[in-house]
Enzyme design. Structure first.
Site, PDB file in Angstrom:
ATOM      1  N   LYS A  54       7.005  -0.924  -2.316  1.00  0.00           N
ATOM      2  CA  LYS A  54       6.947   0.166  -1.340  1.00  0.00           C
ATOM      3  C   LYS A  54       5.596   0.875  -1.424  1.00  0.00           C
ATOM      4  O   LYS A  54       5.017   1.015  -2.499  1.00  0.00           O
ATOM      5  CB  LYS A  54       8.081   1.155  -1.626  1.00  0.00           C
ATOM      6  N   LYS A  82       1.622  -0.012  -6.935  1.00  0.00           N
ATOM      7  CA  LYS A  82       1.176  -1.415  -7.038  1.00  0.00           C
ATOM      8  C   LYS A  82      -0.296  -1.488  -7.434  1.00  0.00           C
ATOM      9  O   LYS A  82      -0.672  -2.262  -8.310  1.00  0.00           O
ATOM     10  CB  LYS A  82       1.357  -2.145  -5.695  1.00  0.00           C
ATOM     11  N   LYS A 102      -4.530  -0.154   3.965  1.00  0.00           N
ATOM     12  CA  LYS A 102      -5.168   1.049   3.436  1.00  0.00           C
ATOM     13  C   LYS A 102      -6.419   0.706   2.634  1.00  0.00           C
ATOM     14  O   LYS A 102      -7.266   1.563   2.389  1.00  0.00           O
ATOM     15  CB  LYS A 102      -4.200   1.828   2.540  1.00  0.00           C
ATOM     16  N   ASP A 139       6.997  -2.733   2.392  1.00  0.00           N
ATOM     17  CA  ASP A 139       7.883  -2.134   3.391  1.00  0.00           C
ATOM     18  C   ASP A 139       7.390  -2.372   4.807  1.00  0.00           C
ATOM     19  O   ASP A 139       7.690  -1.615   5.720  1.00  0.00           O
ATOM     20  CB  ASP A 139       8.080  -0.636   3.134  1.00  0.00           C
TER      21      ASP A 139
END
Length: 338
Positions: free
Chosen positions: A48, A53, A79, A167
């Protein structure tokens, strides 16, 4: 004159025929009978957004490099923040943005334009489109196409770690699982419902493609920000995947991560944690997971946390239009029996 030309043509034909006969006489190499071996472990890490991560991967890749492994870390999150911790908060030029600029300038992308290194760790970011200007999954596919042009399959790494947003369910983010681009998947989760929902979705994707003949398996779960409540460990047990490491919800880790400090270094307070994780990541076999149903997933948490004891009440037409609701006959066409 024609006779001379015909003679030369005949000689060329005979010479060509002799070459072909010579090639045909060469015995082919014997068929390989040993087990297929891939020297590079390609591992996709899912989780998620915001679960940690990038934090986990930066420290894991650093520790693997200090253990003498050649490691490539590829950020596959739009991102583009996978490598920020590794490079002290500095933004790494993305493959998508760089390739677009190079294309407009009539130039080709070189390794040095997109790949950077620190203490034995090589890292790059695929990147993604700006908000509202394209599909992130398609950006991932384009990024991997560029990597193939750069010779991705010929690079001699011990480990290639792919950081994927878990996600998001569009096809590009499931590319490693769907196309057998990796040998195994690792999920990063925590003791909260949303992160385990994502982890369960990843297990479901792996199981779906295994049924279609795929070979990717789940190597395990890394529990980040572990507060000791046990829901993530219970999920792992029910899903049939091991817990590779439990990173505690410790203020020292939070502060050092916020200041872009690598804690997965030999000799530091948290070294043993990431040494153990590095060993597990290298040795854990890919297994076929058992995804949980929604009720099983909710069952990992107390009813007070999830509200799962709530009974749903069907709405009525009167609820929708008020007390003046008039029952109308169905518009369905009913055909008489022939």
């Amino acid at each position: 004159m024609n006779a001379i030309l015909n003679g030369e043509a005949t000689l060329r034909f005979q010479s060509h025929a002799e070459i072909l006969r010579g090639e045909a006489a060469i015995e082919p190499d014997p068929v390989a009978t040993g087990p297929a071996v891939k020297t590079t472990q390609i591992i996709a890490i899912y989780g998620k957004g915001g679960i940690g991560k990038s934090f986990t991967l930066a420290n894991l890749s650093y520790m693997l490099a200090q253990q003498g492994k050649k490691v490539l870390l590829i950020g596959c999150d739009p991102k583009s923040d996978t490598t920020s911790l590794l490079f002290g908060g500095k933004a790494c030029p993305t493959i998508i943005e760089t390739s677009s600029k190079k294309k407009l300038a009539g130039e080709t992308v070189a390794i040095g334009d997109v790949c950077f290194k620190r203490d034995g760790v090589y890292a790059m970011e695929l990147g993604g489109p700006e908000v509202g200007r394209g599909c992130g999954g398609r950006g991932i596919i384009h990024g991997f196409e560029t990597l193939e042009k750069l010779g991705f399959h010929d690079w001699g790494f011990d480990f290639v770690l792919l950081d994927f947003l878990g996600d998001v369910v569009c096809g590009g983010f499931g590319l490693p699982i769907a196309r057998d681009m990796c040998q195994k998947v690792i999920v990063v989760g925590s003791n909260d419902l949303q992160s385990l929902y994502v982890a369960n979705n990843v297990c479901s994707a792996v199981e779906y493609f295994r049924k279609l003949g795929g070979n990717v398996g789940v190597a395990g779960i890394v529990i980040n920000k572990d507060d000791g409540t046990g829901e993530a460990a219970a999920f792992a047990a029910q899903a049939g995947v091991p817990v590779l490491a439990a990173i505690p919800a410790h203020d020292d880790i939070r502060r050092k991560s916020a200041s872009y400090e690598i804690i997965g270094r030999p000799g530091t307070a948290w070294a043993s944690l990431f040494e153990g994780l590095a060993t597990q990541v290298a040795e854990a076999p890919p297994v076929r997971p058992r995804p949980l149903t929604q009720d099983q997933l909710l069952g990992l948490f107390s009813a007070e946390t999830t509200g799962r004891d709530f009974v749903m009440e069907p709405a009525t037409l009167a609820d929708m239009v008020g007390p003046s609701a008039i029952a109308r006959p169905s518009l369905e066409v009913v055909y008489d029996a022939a």
